[in-house]
Design a protein around this motif. Structure first.
Motif, PDB file in Angstrom:
ATOM      1  N   LYS A 103       0.823  -1.211   0.000  1.00  0.00           N
ATOM      2  CA  LYS A 103       0.000   0.000   0.000  1.00  0.00           C
ATOM      3  C   LYS A 103       0.851   1.253   0.000  1.00  0.00           C
ATOM      4  CE  LYS A 103      -3.497  -2.439   2.486  1.00  0.00           C
ATOM      5  NZ  LYS A 103      -4.733  -2.644   2.597  1.00  0.00           N
TER       6      LYS A 103
ATOM      7  N   LEU B  97       0.220   5.855   0.041  1.00  0.00           N
ATOM      8  CA  LEU B  97      -0.670   7.010   0.088  1.00  0.00           C
ATOM      9  C   LEU B  97      -0.097   8.029  -0.894  1.00  0.00           C
ATOM     10  CD1 LEU B  97      -3.171   8.044   1.585  1.00  0.00           C
ATOM     11  CD2 LEU B  97      -1.630   9.205   3.162  1.00  0.00           C
TER      12      LEU B  97
ATOM     13  N   LYS C 116      -5.350   6.226  -0.990  1.00  0.00           N
ATOM     14  CA  LYS C 116      -4.734   4.937  -0.673  1.00  0.00           C
ATOM     15  C   LYS C 116      -4.749   4.066  -1.915  1.00  0.00           C
ATOM     16  CE  LYS C 116      -6.145   5.037   4.116  1.00  0.00           C
ATOM     17  NZ  LYS C 116      -7.206   4.642   5.016  1.00  0.00           N
TER      18      LYS C 116
ATOM     19  N   THR D  43      -3.175   0.292  -3.537  1.00  0.00           N
ATOM     20  CA  THR D  43      -2.517  -0.982  -3.293  1.00  0.00           C
ATOM     21  C   THR D  43      -1.960  -1.498  -4.616  1.00  0.00           C
ATOM     22  OG1 THR D  43      -4.083  -1.483  -1.522  1.00  0.00           O
ATOM     23  CG2 THR D  43      -2.806  -3.325  -2.396  1.00  0.00           C
TER      24      THR D  43
END
Length: 152
Positions: free
Chosen positions: A109, A111, A116, A118
């Protein structure tokens, strides 16, 4: 998040993550080589041999990790972040009801611009189900349903 620079930012972020890891492992290897050349015979024979053997094992493990990262970087570099498709392919940034997924390599993951994301591989359970799908399609994995809202 639909501007074309977003996928580029995601791609660049994960490329930087890999490059940082590669650089760190190369530093570790350099330090291990340095330690090996400074390991002198002045210490007791068996102790010296054991220390050298441990260094060699550590160097071998670090080289293995480095090769894995270099393979991942090669896979990532095959992706064209400017490519637009209507179906999910390697390199797609997919907005789902469960968040954003970057179909590339399994890098976890991140930011990016408060979003967010993945990064997952096409071989992952979700990746396998998403490949070739289109906006509006649903896929289910482990009792979780993913609705494809957009593909970048």
């Amino acid at each position: 998040m639909q501007d074309h620079t977003t996928k580029r930012k995601v791609y660049d972020h994960y490329l930087q993550v890999i490059n940082d890891k590669i650089r760190a492992l190369q530093d570790v290897l350099d330090d291990l080589k340095e330690s090996g050349t400074h390991e002198t015979k002045s210490t007791a024979g068996d102790k010296h041999e054991t220390a050298l053997a441990m260094l060699q094992i550590e160097q071998s493990n670090t080289r293995g990790q480095l090769n894995t990262l270099l393979d991942q970087k090669a896979s990532l570099s095959k992706i064209n972040p400017a490519l637009k498709t209507l179906k999910v392919v390697l390199g797609s940034l997919i907005k789902t009801n469960r968040g954003y997924l970057f179909l590339s390599i399994a890098l976890g993951k991140a930011l990016i611009d408060t979003i967010k994301i993945t990064a997952l591989s096409p071989q992952s359970p979700v990746g396998v189900k998403l490949m070739g799908r289109s906006k509006g399609d649903k896929v289910s994995v482990n009792n979780m349903t993913y609705l494809i809202e957009s593909i970048e």
